[in-house]
Design a protein around this motif. Structure first.
Motif, mmCIF file in Angstrom:
data_model
loop_
_atom_site.group_PDB
_atom_site.id
_atom_site.type_symbol
_atom_site.label_atom_id
_atom_site.label_comp_id
_atom_site.label_asym_id
_atom_site.label_seq_id
_atom_site.Cartn_x
_atom_site.Cartn_y
_atom_site.Cartn_z
ATOM 1 N N GLU A 122 0.618 42.370 -9.493
ATOM 2 C CA GLU A 122 0.239 42.808 -8.222
ATOM 3 C C GLU A 122 -0.998 43.885 -8.387
ATOM 4 N N GLU A 125 -4.621 42.907 -7.415
ATOM 5 C CA GLU A 125 -4.858 42.806 -6.195
ATOM 6 C C GLU A 125 -6.222 43.091 -5.808
ATOM 7 N N LYS A 157 -8.848 39.753 1.809
ATOM 8 C CA LYS A 157 -7.766 40.489 2.458
ATOM 9 C C LYS A 157 -6.709 39.886 2.122
ATOM 10 N N THR A 159 -3.319 38.341 -0.135
ATOM 11 C CA THR A 159 -2.632 39.003 -1.241
ATOM 12 C C THR A 159 -3.047 38.148 -2.477
ATOM 13 N N ARG A 161 -1.280 36.517 -4.651
ATOM 14 C CA ARG A 161 -0.780 35.347 -4.889
ATOM 15 C C ARG A 161 -1.259 34.259 -3.964
ATOM 16 N N GLN A 162 -1.619 34.568 -2.796
ATOM 17 C CA GLN A 162 -2.233 33.837 -1.706
ATOM 18 C C GLN A 162 -3.567 33.543 -2.095
#
Length: 215
Positions: A122, A125, A157, A159, A161-162
């Protein structure tokens, strides 16, 4: 024979070898190409590298903008694969295997170089930013400049992963199963749910930008 002539001849041999590799393997399924490579076929190795390296670079540069790191990681992967020929497991999707390997290699290298504070994925990001090109067919629209800007803003904007999932689905043409494998989900439905939520978020962000927050 001059050095210049020798260089031109060597380049011709490389080009011919690549052309032969493409002709031999372009219509074969990944599992056969991988098996041939694993048995020592240089043309198969040449095909895998030439065909997949560009996509690997594009995927890698979204994780870190350090071009040198991405290039080194790609090179390390192919050096490893060449060294391990004959010992590699069966692969059904070469692209999925290579992208998954590249993501792990980049994270390992960045952590080793202390380029990031956390070893958690993460922490990418803010660095994993998707640049939408004119050829990218997201949401199946012919994008104008303003729409492109809105979509880029919305994508960034999301995440990490998205963003990864959206890139793999729309830019790389991956299946949900392949995306689940690359992102290391235990179930395909997790990848599908992630993408649905990402698209819903994109839609909401764009609508808010265009029409304002709902009253």
């Amino acid at each position: 024979m001059t050095n210049s002539t020798k260089k031109q001849n060597n380049q011709s041999v490389i080009l011919i070898g690549h052309a032969e590799a493409v002709k031999q393997y372009e219509k074969k399924p990944d599992i056969e190409i991988w098996a041939a490579f694993n048995k020592g076929d240089e043309k198969a190795f040449n095909y895998i590298y030439r065909f997949h390296a560009p996509s690997m670079f594009e995927f890698g540069i979204q994780i870190t903008n350090d071009i040198g790191v991405v290039q080194d990681c790609i090179q390390n992967i192919f050096i490893y694969l060449r060294r391990k020929r004959g010992e590699l497991k069966e692969v059904h999707s070469i692209k999925a295997y290579l992208l998954k390997s590249l993501q792990r290699e980049i994270i390992r290298k960045l952590n080793k170089n202390k380029s990031i504070e956390s070893k958690n994925i993460e922490s990418f990001e803010k660095s994993f930013l998707i640049e939408v090109s004119h050829e990218t067919k997201l949401i199946q629209l012919e994008m104008e400049t303003e729409k492109t800007r809105l979509i880029e803003d919305a994508l960034n904007k999301l995440t990490i992963r998205q963003r990864q999932a959206v890139l793999l689905l729309y830019k790389e043409g991956m299946s949900y199963k392949e995306i689940a494998d690359i992102l290391e989900f235990s179930e395909v439905k997790s990848a599908r749910k992630l993408i649905y939520r990402a698209l819903e978020s994109i839609k909401n962000i764009i609508e808010t930008k265009m029409f304002g927050s709902p009253k």
